[in-house]
Write a protein that holds these residues in place. Structure first.
Motif, PDB file in Angstrom:
ATOM      1  N   ALA A  83       0.838  -1.211   0.000  1.00 29.32           N
ATOM      2  CA  ALA A  83       0.000   0.000   0.000  1.00 29.32           C
ATOM      3  C   ALA A  83       0.867   1.253   0.000  1.00 29.32           C
ATOM      4  CB  ALA A  83      -0.928  -0.003   1.211  1.00 29.32           C
ATOM      5  N   GLY A  84       2.190   1.077   0.022  1.00 32.76           N
ATOM      6  CA  GLY A  84       3.104   2.220   0.018  1.00 32.76           C
ATOM      7  C   GLY A  84       3.220   2.890   1.366  1.00 32.76           C
ATOM      8  N   GLN A  85       2.833   2.207   2.441  1.00 35.79           N
ATOM      9  CA  GLN A  85       2.885   2.789   3.779  1.00 35.79           C
ATOM     10  C   GLN A  85       4.212   2.553   4.484  1.00 35.79           C
ATOM     11  OE1 GLN A  85      -0.536   0.859   5.437  1.00 35.79           O
ATOM     12  NE2 GLN A  85      -1.957   2.315   4.538  1.00 35.79           N
ATOM     13  N   LYS A  86       5.023   1.617   3.985  1.00 36.00           N
ATOM     14  CA  LYS A  86       6.334   1.345   4.575  1.00 36.00           C
ATOM     15  C   LYS A  86       7.394   1.930   3.646  1.00 36.00           C
ATOM     16  CE  LYS A  86       7.078  -2.486   6.848  1.00 36.00           C
ATOM     17  NZ  LYS A  86       7.335  -3.903   7.106  1.00 36.00           N
ATOM     18  N   LYS A  87       8.239   2.760   4.188  1.00 41.64           N
ATOM     19  CA  LYS A  87       9.227   3.461   3.356  1.00 41.64           C
ATOM     20  C   LYS A  87      10.579   2.753   3.306  1.00 41.64           C
ATOM     21  CE  LYS A  87       6.190   6.483   2.459  1.00 41.64           C
ATOM     22  NZ  LYS A  87       5.337   6.175   1.352  1.00 41.64           N
ATOM     23  N   GLU A  88      10.879   1.923   4.329  1.00 40.89           N
ATOM     24  CA  GLU A  88      12.179   1.252   4.331  1.00 40.89           C
ATOM     25  C   GLU A  88      12.176   0.111   3.310  1.00 40.89           C
ATOM     26  OE1 GLU A  88       9.672  -0.676   7.519  1.00 40.89           O
ATOM     27  OE2 GLU A  88      10.202   1.377   7.074  1.00 40.89           O
ATOM     28  N   GLU A  89      13.366  -0.195   2.816  1.00 43.71           N
ATOM     29  CA  GLU A  89      13.516  -1.272   1.836  1.00 43.71           C
ATOM     30  C   GLU A  89      13.161  -2.599   2.490  1.00 43.71           C
ATOM     31  OE1 GLU A  89      14.495  -1.622  -1.502  1.00 43.71           O
ATOM     32  OE2 GLU A  89      14.037   0.516  -1.562  1.00 43.71           O
ATOM     33  N   THR A  90      12.324  -3.363   1.851  1.00 42.69           N
ATOM     34  CA  THR A  90      11.927  -4.673   2.333  1.00 42.69           C
ATOM     35  C   THR A  90      12.007  -5.647   1.172  1.00 42.69           C
ATOM     36  OG1 THR A  90      10.400  -3.645   3.902  1.00 42.69           O
ATOM     37  CG2 THR A  90      10.081  -5.981   3.462  1.00 42.69           C
ATOM     38  N   GLU A  91      12.705  -6.748   1.383  1.00 43.24           N
ATOM     39  CA  GLU A  91      12.784  -7.756   0.332  1.00 43.24           C
ATOM     40  C   GLU A  91      11.611  -8.712   0.472  1.00 43.24           C
ATOM     41  OE1 GLU A  91      15.629 -11.379  -1.209  1.00 43.24           O
ATOM     42  OE2 GLU A  91      16.532  -9.757  -0.049  1.00 43.24           O
ATOM     43  N   VAL A  92      10.925  -8.929  -0.620  1.00 41.86           N
ATOM     44  CA  VAL A  92       9.792  -9.844  -0.643  1.00 41.86           C
ATOM     45  C   VAL A  92      10.175 -11.028  -1.512  1.00 41.86           C
ATOM     46  CG1 VAL A  92       7.378 -10.144  -1.308  1.00 41.86           C
ATOM     47  CG2 VAL A  92       8.142  -7.959  -0.361  1.00 41.86           C
ATOM     48  N   LYS A  93       9.962 -12.215  -0.973  1.00 38.91           N
ATOM     49  CA  LYS A  93      10.218 -13.428  -1.749  1.00 38.91           C
ATOM     50  C   LYS A  93       8.908 -13.871  -2.390  1.00 38.91           C
ATOM     51  CE  LYS A  93      14.162 -14.873   0.851  1.00 38.91           C
ATOM     52  NZ  LYS A  93      14.857 -15.912   1.562  1.00 38.91           N
ATOM     53  N   PHE A  94       8.964 -14.033  -3.692  1.00 40.92           N
ATOM     54  CA  PHE A  94       7.791 -14.439  -4.452  1.00 40.92           C
ATOM     55  C   PHE A  94       7.888 -15.908  -4.827  1.00 40.92           C
ATOM     56  CE2 PHE A  94       7.936  -9.881  -5.190  1.00 40.92           C
ATOM     57  CZ  PHE A  94       6.603  -9.512  -5.146  1.00 40.92           C
ATOM     58  N   ASP A  95       6.747 -16.576  -4.875  1.00 37.98           N
ATOM     59  CA  ASP A  95       6.607 -17.876  -5.513  1.00 37.98           C
ATOM     60  C   ASP A  95       6.089 -17.600  -6.915  1.00 37.98           C
ATOM     61  OD1 ASP A  95       7.395 -19.475  -3.373  1.00 37.98           O
ATOM     62  OD2 ASP A  95       5.361 -19.747  -2.629  1.00 37.98           O
TER      63      ASP A  95
END
Length: 160
Positions: A83-95
């Motif tokens: 939703a664009g509410q977190k500004k810090e870089e976060t790595e998301v692992k996708f399947d």
């Protein structure tokens, strides 16, 4: 009618939380959405509503494919991230499901091919024909009146 009044009234309707994902130019993209609905059983159709100015809008128009990731109750952080509410870089692992990037740990994932687009005010309704479904155990992440909520089972009242 005041925009705030309208938004407040719409917020009274409790919804599940989804992240819509697609792949564009070889990269996965996602957007949190609660404007998701089942449309038809035969053929199996679902709908997502995407704002005209959202980055996802043009990506869906070009790819003509999307996945609906129905979030589990422990996935608030993913909802906030997409939703664009977190500004810090976060790595998301996708399947991957049906050649589309999908989130891990969701309670349901539905992949679709866009079969129709309808302009509706400042949004486009993307109707997708379901191509794959993956189900997992768990409870849904809910949203109502600007807050995340938990699902509770009400006891039946035998006097009614």
């Amino acid at each position: 009618m005041d925009d705030r009044l309208f938004r407040t009234a719409m917020g009274k309707f409790a919804t599940g939380v989804t992240v819509i994902t697609t792949e564009f130019e070889g990269r996965p993209y996602g957007m949190t959405a609660n404007a998701f609905v089942s449309v038809s059983l035969n053929p199996k159709l679902v709908l997502v509503s995407v704002g005209l100015h959202a980055h996802m809008h043009n990506r869906l128009q070009q790819t003509k494919r999307y996945a609906v990731n129905i979030l589990a109750e422990n996935q608030q952080a993913l909802s906030a991230l997409f939703a664009g509410q977190k500004k810090e870089e976060t790595e998301v692992k996708f399947d991957t499901l049906d050649s589309l990037p999908v989130l891990q740990g969701t309670i349901a994932t539905i992949t679709c091919n866009v079969v129709a687009e309808h302009l509706a005010g400042d949004h486009t309704l993307f109707i997708g024909e379901v191509t794959e479904i993956r189900l997992n155990e768990g409870e849904p992440l809910l949203f109502s009146q600007g807050k995340y909520r938990e699902l509770a089972t009400l006891q039946e009242n035998p006097t009614h």
